[in-house]
Scaffold this active site. Structure first.
Site, PDB file in Angstrom:
ATOM      1  N   GLU A 165       0.794  -1.232   0.000  1.00 31.04           N
ATOM      2  CA  GLU A 165       0.000   0.000   0.000  1.00 31.04           C
ATOM      3  C   GLU A 165       0.828   1.286   0.000  1.00 31.04           C
ATOM      4  O   GLU A 165       0.446   2.256   0.644  1.00 31.04           O
ATOM      5  CB  GLU A 165      -0.927   0.020   1.234  1.00 31.04           C
ATOM      6  CG  GLU A 165      -1.894  -1.130   1.247  1.00 31.04           C
ATOM      7  CD  GLU A 165      -2.700  -1.208   2.556  1.00 31.04           C
ATOM      8  OE1 GLU A 165      -3.888  -1.488   2.467  1.00 31.04           O
ATOM      9  OE2 GLU A 165      -2.118  -1.003   3.634  1.00 31.04           O
TER      10      GLU A 165
HETATM   11  C1  TNX Z   1      -4.562  -3.874   4.673  1.00 25.04           C
HETATM   12  S1  TNX Z   1      -3.371  -5.965   3.238  1.00 25.04           S
HETATM   13  C2  TNX Z   1      -3.305  -3.673   5.166  1.00 25.04           C
HETATM   14  C3  TNX Z   1      -3.143  -3.082   6.494  1.00 25.04           C
HETATM   15  C4  TNX Z   1      -4.463  -2.846   7.185  1.00 25.04           C
HETATM   16  C5  TNX Z   1      -5.418  -3.962   6.839  1.00 25.04           C
HETATM   17  C6  TNX Z   1      -6.725  -3.897   7.529  1.00 25.04           C
HETATM   18  C7  TNX Z   1      -2.082  -5.205   3.802  1.00 25.04           C
HETATM   19  C8  TNX Z   1      -0.807  -5.791   3.473  1.00 25.04           C
HETATM   20  N1  TNX Z   1      -2.182  -4.079   4.520  1.00 25.04           N
HETATM   21  O1  TNX Z   1      -2.396  -1.895   6.426  1.00 25.04           O
HETATM   22  O2  TNX Z   1      -4.254  -2.811   8.549  1.00 25.04           O
HETATM   23  O3  TNX Z   1      -5.613  -3.975   5.468  1.00 25.04           O
HETATM   24  O4  TNX Z   1      -7.495  -5.042   7.270  1.00 25.04           O
END
Ligand code: TNX
Length: 477
Positions: A283
């Site tokens: 992300e």
């Molecule tokens: C996605 S999926 C994230 C996290 C969040 C989470 C909440 C991923 C690698 N990162 O930063 O906490 O969703 O479900």
């Protein structure tokens, strides 16, 4: 009715003859006594984690090739303890068992909400009892830096005062981290530490503003943030206590970045006996793509130079990764997720599967669940958590390219051990079975069987003080 065993073993053969009738006690006491008095043999041929367990009226016999195999036999033994009108009994049975995958993990996010050592130990106990062998600690994120480093104590000191919603924060000292590693090792679990970068790094900016880019608040980030349940927007240099993602990034052109990463990643590698160091890569929505690749390449190269195997979230496969880098897949729908994940296998690496709509422990069960999120395609019922097979997650991925599975528990909404238990149980049983048991479609690897078996374990959870979600479609007794 199948025996209440989770994960279901490779083979379970009922043996003629009366059950074993141990002296009364709690389940835990009975299991400990039986394990202590078991006949034990260390023999070739059971593999690094396999075992044979024979229970008869005469007693218990455990055969394995390793201490880990014997430990897993003891976990199975504990699940065989039943209570009837005449007291405790274990059915006469012969079990042979080996795991399907070598990596079976659970992740605890200690950055969004800090969780004390006692909670981490409780999570280790719960996971080890279900034959999981890896604890992934998500040690850093926008909301906090949770490990005190000798090389950079200021990171934890400046960025650990709070958690999401302004809840209390905290960090682990090096001694506490070593204690967690040791506690896990005694239960045959490795610790996989994660320093998430180049995104999820707002906390770094509290002590090292020179390493951090200005926050990027794009429309895309606002939209994603809404999907996660909203949250405030960040201010540079101020602790972040909301739950937006994707706004922060390290600066690829900061002169201090490489020495910083060498010190921080070098130190975490040095204090971690397990083979993996996770550098995140998820992300990074506001990071320029070329900068993203450069920073992931730098971080994974540094990890590889320490002798550890780098691990990243699946997005990072756009970078030129050291051969053998492991990818962690969190995707769930179509899109380029699966393709990005396959790229790890193309470069000689393997995959850890964490399909978010099935195995993310922080998803709500249904609209009524008091905590949890819903962004991964809506809530995840217990049935949905069970109803998938690792071989079906990424099309055209050969099974040898699957290192294993991991159930992540992100903690934006999770404050206490009771919160953790509510989201983990019973879904962690689904994850354990996906990682250990023979593929879907075989003997007891069905939802019909699982729901009976999980119901049969609930009394032991209650005895151990573990609260759980009483799903409507499980025949709790
Ligand atoms: C996605 S999926 C994230 C996290 C969040 C989470 C909440 C991923 C690698 N990162 O930063 O906490 O969703 O479900």
């Amino acid at each position: 009715m199948p025996l209440a065993l989770i994960p279901w073993p490779s083979s379970v053969t009922p043996v003629d003859g009366p059950p074993l009738r141990p002296q009364p006690g709690t389940r835990r006491e009975i299991a400990q006594r039986l394990a202590a008095s078991a006949e034990r043999l260390i023999l070739e041929g059971h593999g690094p984690e396999g075992y044979q367990l024979i229970v008869s009226a005469a007693g218990v016999r455990i055969e394995s090739s390793t201490a880990a195999g014997a430990f897993y036999a003891e976990q199975t033994l504990a699940q065989l303890v039943q209570l009837d009108a005449d007291g405790p009994l274990l059915p006469a049975v012969e079990i042979r068992d080996v795991p399907r995958f070598g990596y079976r993990g659970v992740m605890l996010d200690v950055a969004r909400h800090f969780h004390p050592v006692s909670t981490v130990e409780a999570v280790i106990d719960r996971a080890a009892a279900l034959k999981l062998n890896a604890l992934h600690l998500h040690l850093t994120d926008d909301q906090g830096w949770r490990l005190e480093l000798a090389s950079h104590p200021e990171l934890a000191h400046r960025a650990s005062g709070t958690s999401v919603d302004g809840d209390p924060g905290g960090f682990y000292t090096r001694a506490e981290y070593a204690g967690i590693v040791e506690y896990a090792a005694a239960r045959h679990m490795i610790v996989v530490p994660e320093f998430d970068l180049p995104g999820h790094t707002h906390a770094v900016g509290l002590s090292h503003p020179e390493l951090l880019a200005d926050p990027v608040i794009s429309e895309h980030i606002v939209e994603i943030t809404e999907q996660y349940g909203g949250g405030g927007l960040p201010e540079q240099g101020v602790p972040y206590t909301a739950i937006a993602v994707g706004f922060s990034s390290l600066r690829a052109d900061a002169p201090g970045l490489e020495p910083f990463l060498r010190e921080v990643l070098g130190e975490i590698a040095a204090v971690t006996p397990g083979p993996y160091v996770h550098v995140g890569g998820d992300e990074a929505l506001g990071t320029d793509p070329a900068d993203f690749r450069a920073m992931i390449e730098l971080a994974t190269r540094i990890v590889a130079e320490t002798g550890k195997t780098p691990l990243t979230w699946h997005e990072a496969s756009v970078a030129d990764l050291p051969r053998g880098t492991i990818g962690q897949y969190w995707g769930f729908r179509t899109g380029d997720h699966a393709e990005r994940a396959r790229a790890f296998a193309d470069k000689g690496g393997r995959l850890i599967l964490s399909p978010a709509d099935a195995i993310y422990l922080d998803m709500k069960y249904d609209a009524e669940t008091p905590i949890g999120l819903t962004w991964a395609d809506g809530p995840t019922s217990v049935a949905r958590s069970y109803d998938w097979d690792p071989a079906g997650v990424i099309p055209d991925l050969p099974e040898p390219a699957i290192l294993g599975v991991e159930a992540p528990l992100w903690t934006e909404t999770v404050r206490t051990l009771a919160d953790i238990d509510l989201l983990m149980f019973p879904r962690i049983g689904s994850a354990a079975e996906a990682g250990w048991s023979p593929p879907a479609g075989s003997a007891e690897r069905t939802w019909e069987s699982f729901r009976e078996r999980i119901a049969g374990l609930a009394e032991a959870w209650t005895e151990a003080g573990i609260g759980f979600h009483r799903a409507d479609d499980v025949p709790w007794r």
